[in-house]
Structures are given as structure tokens and as C-alpha cells.
Design a protein around this motif. Structure first.
Motif, mmCIF file in Angstrom:
data_model
loop_
_atom_site.group_PDB
_atom_site.id
_atom_site.type_symbol
_atom_site.label_atom_id
_atom_site.label_comp_id
_atom_site.label_asym_id
_atom_site.label_seq_id
_atom_site.Cartn_x
_atom_site.Cartn_y
_atom_site.Cartn_z
ATOM 1 N N THR A 1 0.836 -1.191 0.000
ATOM 2 C CA THR A 1 0.000 0.000 0.000
ATOM 3 C C THR A 1 0.872 1.243 0.000
ATOM 4 O OG1 THR A 1 -1.711 -1.176 1.234
ATOM 5 C CG2 THR A 1 -1.859 1.217 1.193
ATOM 6 N N ARG B 1 0.814 5.558 0.018
ATOM 7 C CA ARG B 1 0.016 6.767 0.262
ATOM 8 C C ARG B 1 -0.068 7.586 -1.023
ATOM 9 N NH1 ARG B 1 -1.266 8.647 5.050
ATOM 10 N NH2 ARG B 1 0.378 7.387 6.021
ATOM 11 N N ALA C 1 -9.759 10.693 -6.641
ATOM 12 C CA ALA C 1 -10.490 9.868 -5.686
ATOM 13 C C ALA C 1 -11.116 8.645 -6.341
ATOM 14 C CB ALA C 1 -11.580 10.708 -5.013
ATOM 15 N N SER D 1 -8.504 5.766 -6.084
ATOM 16 C CA SER D 1 -7.816 5.556 -4.806
ATOM 17 C C SER D 1 -8.820 5.066 -3.776
ATOM 18 C CB SER D 1 -7.137 6.840 -4.322
ATOM 19 O OG SER D 1 -8.102 7.828 -4.019
ATOM 20 N N GLY D 2 -8.312 4.639 -2.633
ATOM 21 C CA GLY D 2 -9.188 4.142 -1.580
ATOM 22 C C GLY D 2 -8.450 4.112 -0.255
ATOM 23 N N TYR D 3 -9.104 3.584 0.759
ATOM 24 C CA TYR D 3 -8.539 3.557 2.110
ATOM 25 C C TYR D 3 -8.265 2.124 2.519
ATOM 26 C CZ TYR D 3 -7.919 4.458 7.104
ATOM 27 O OH TYR D 3 -7.420 4.523 8.377
ATOM 28 N N LYS E 1 -4.512 5.981 2.957
ATOM 29 C CA LYS E 1 -5.341 6.292 1.797
ATOM 30 C C LYS E 1 -4.447 6.431 0.576
ATOM 31 C CE LYS E 1 -8.702 9.513 -0.132
ATOM 32 N NZ LYS E 1 -9.451 10.784 0.026
ATOM 33 N N SER F 1 -8.272 0.209 -1.178
ATOM 34 C CA SER F 1 -9.395 -0.457 -0.514
ATOM 35 C C SER F 1 -9.672 -1.857 -1.070
ATOM 36 C CB SER F 1 -10.657 0.397 -0.657
ATOM 37 O OG SER F 1 -10.904 0.698 -2.023
#
Length: 294
Positions: free
Chosen positions: A135, A137, A144, A147-149, A156, A179
Motif C-alpha cells: 500500500t 500513500r 479519488a 484511490s481508496g482507504y 489512503k 481499498s
């Protein structure tokens, strides 16, 4: 007319000769030496207008364009911040984007990896692979929508999912939103790998890939997933059999500062940056072993 030299000067560091006022840039951490360029140049697409039958000839020497791209990947700067002793940033970016669309970076990585494998006494086609994800950053340039968390890492951004051979050389890469679960993205990763590496029959992975992904890989791709888990009593860092290889590959990649954080607006640009980091590493390894063998 095709230009084979990095510049028109008679002597400069890039040509292996001394010069008090060189006419072209040479940055030791990123610029290609003569030996490295001799390895990389034949793998690039043919130059435009080599026969004089339409189309404009390439204005800038390819070696200088490649040096600019590797300078950006190694240094982690923005395109607009390329030093003025390189070709214009828009020119370099346009060439980079065209070669990204035409899968030049992936093909080049494949050729270099095969050479490294054969030099080590291995077959060009691997029979086993190791997969994992990392992952990263995302910067404010990452939209957006892509991308995701990652709740586990509390980050994120995006995830890069990679497959390597048993020695850690890059086979395939897929970039998704952070995500996305590892086992969900692994379907795309293994499908991309299986299309190009039909000899792979075993894939080593961690516990996050256990379950339905194992069954899918076995039934659809005829690939056995070998899960290597941490010990129940392990605390902190633990070197796991075979899985440490892909972790080392991530270490090689993040030596290129453009990959420490995700700055790319498009996932395929992030994938291209991963291939470029692998190409830079492989080219230097091959040139070093060639020098040691002489």
C-alpha cells in the motif's frame, strides 16, 4: 538521421571521457553509462523516420530522453521539475506516455529479466512465482475515483500488486485502489501473469490470499497456491520461507523515490513507474556483470 550518441560533444562523462565543460548532463545515480545504454537501446522501438518516408525524425537523442525519465523515477520529482539540460519536459513526457501505451516498458523488462535468468543458469520462463501487495500513500494528484482507504494499514492511496520469480525479478504488476482486498486484485494479477508465463504452476502467497482465491486459481488457471503463514508465536519481523523474496523486491523498487508515494493520476502510469524501476535495476546489474566478466 538516427542519432546514436547522447549529444554532439566530442567528450563528456556520458561517453566515458573527461571534460571540464560537458555539453550534456550526467547524473551518476540515474544516467545510463555507455555499457548500460548498449544493453537498453536495442530493446526500444525503432526510431521514427529512419527511411525518410514521411513523419518527422526524432529531434532529441534517445539516450538523453531515457536519462531524463530515469532521473525522474530515481529522484521522485515532478515532470515540470526536470533540469533544463534535459529535453523539454513535455517532449520527455509525450515519449514516455507513447511507450507506456505501446507496452514498451513491460516488454523491455521481460527481455532484461530473461537475460538475467539465463545468465544465472535458469530457464527464461519461470515455473514458480511469489505474489504480494504494498500500500502506498497517494498524493493530491491521485483522483479519488482510483484511490481508496486501506483499513489494515490506515493509509489512503493505492496498492501495487506484484508477482516475481523465485529470485525476485518482476513478472507482472497491477495497481488498484488501496481499498481492494489482496485476494480480489490477485485474480487480475494471476490472469495477467498466466497469459505470458504459461509454465508457472506454483504461486507462493501469504494468508491473505487463502480461501476462494486458492480454489479459483486451481480450477481456472491450474495453478497451485502455496500459503506461507507467520508462526502463531511470532512477534515483530519474521523472515518467512520464499516470501521474503518479494519483500526484497519491494525494497529494490522503493530505492526509486517516485515509488515511495503515488503521484500518478492514472494507475497504468504507476504500473509503468514500477517497470521503469525494474528496468533501471536490471540494466545496471547486467552491465556490472558484463564488466566483471571481462
Amino acid at each position: 538521421m538516427s542519432v546514436s550518441l547522447i549529444c554532439s560533444c566530442s567528450s563528456c562523462p556520458a561517453h566515458g571521457e573527461s571534460s571540464a565543460t560537458p555539453s550534456c548532463p550526467f547524473y551518476p545515480s540515474s544516467s545510463l553509462t555507455a555499457a548500460e545504454w548498449a544493453i537498453l537501446e536495442p530493446l526500444l522501438p525503432p526510431p521514427g523516420n529512419t527511411t525518410g518516408k514521411g513523419g518527422r525524425p526524432e529531434k532529441w537523442p534517445r539516450r538523453l530522453v531515457c536519462d531524463a525519465i530515469f532521473y525522474l523515477v530515481r529522484g521522485g520529482i515532478a515532470w515540470a521539475q526536470l533540469p533544463h539540460d534535459f529535453p523539454p519536459a513535455k517532449t520527455v513526457y509525450d515519449i514516455y506516455r507513447w511507450w507506456t501505451k505501446t507496452v514498451v516498458w513491460q516488454r523491455t523488462n521481460d527481455c532484461l529479466r530473461d537475460r538475467v535468468r539465463m545468465r544465472a543458469g535458469r530457464a527464461p520462463q519461470p515455473s514458480a512465482a511469489i505474489i504480494d501487495s504494498q500500500t502506498v500513500r497517494g498524493a493530491d494528484t491521485v483522483p479519488a475515483s482510483t484511490s481508496g482507504y486501506d483499513a489494515g494499514k490506515r493509509v489512503k492511496g493505492r496498492k501495487r500488486h506484484i508477482a516475481t520469480d523465485a529470485t525476485g525479478l518482476l513478472l507482472a504488476v497491477v495497481v488498484t485502489a488501496a481499498s481492494i482486498q489482496d485476494r480480489d486484485a490477485a485474480h487480475r494479477l494471476l490472469a495477467a501473469m498466466a497469459a505470458r508465463f504459461c509454465a508457472v504452476s506454483i504461486v507462493v502467497a501469504d494468508g491473505g490470499y487463502a480461501g476462494r482465491f486458492e480454489r479459483w486459481a486451481k480450477s481456472v488457471l491450474a495453478v497451485a497456491i502455496q500459503i506461507v503463514k507467520r508462526g502463531h508465536t511470532a512477534t515483530g519481523f519474521e523472515v518467512l520461507p520464499r516470501r521474503w523474496v518479494v519483500e526484497r523486491t519491494f525494497g529494490w523498487l522503493v530505492k526509486h523515490r517516485r515509488l515511495i508515494r503515488d503521484y500518478e493520476t492514472r494507475p497504468d502510469d504507476h504500473e509503468a513507474m514500477v517497470f521503469l524501476a525494474a528496468i533501471h535495476t536490471l540494466t545496471r546489474r547486467l552491465a556490472r556483470t558484463d564488466h566483471q566478466g571481462t
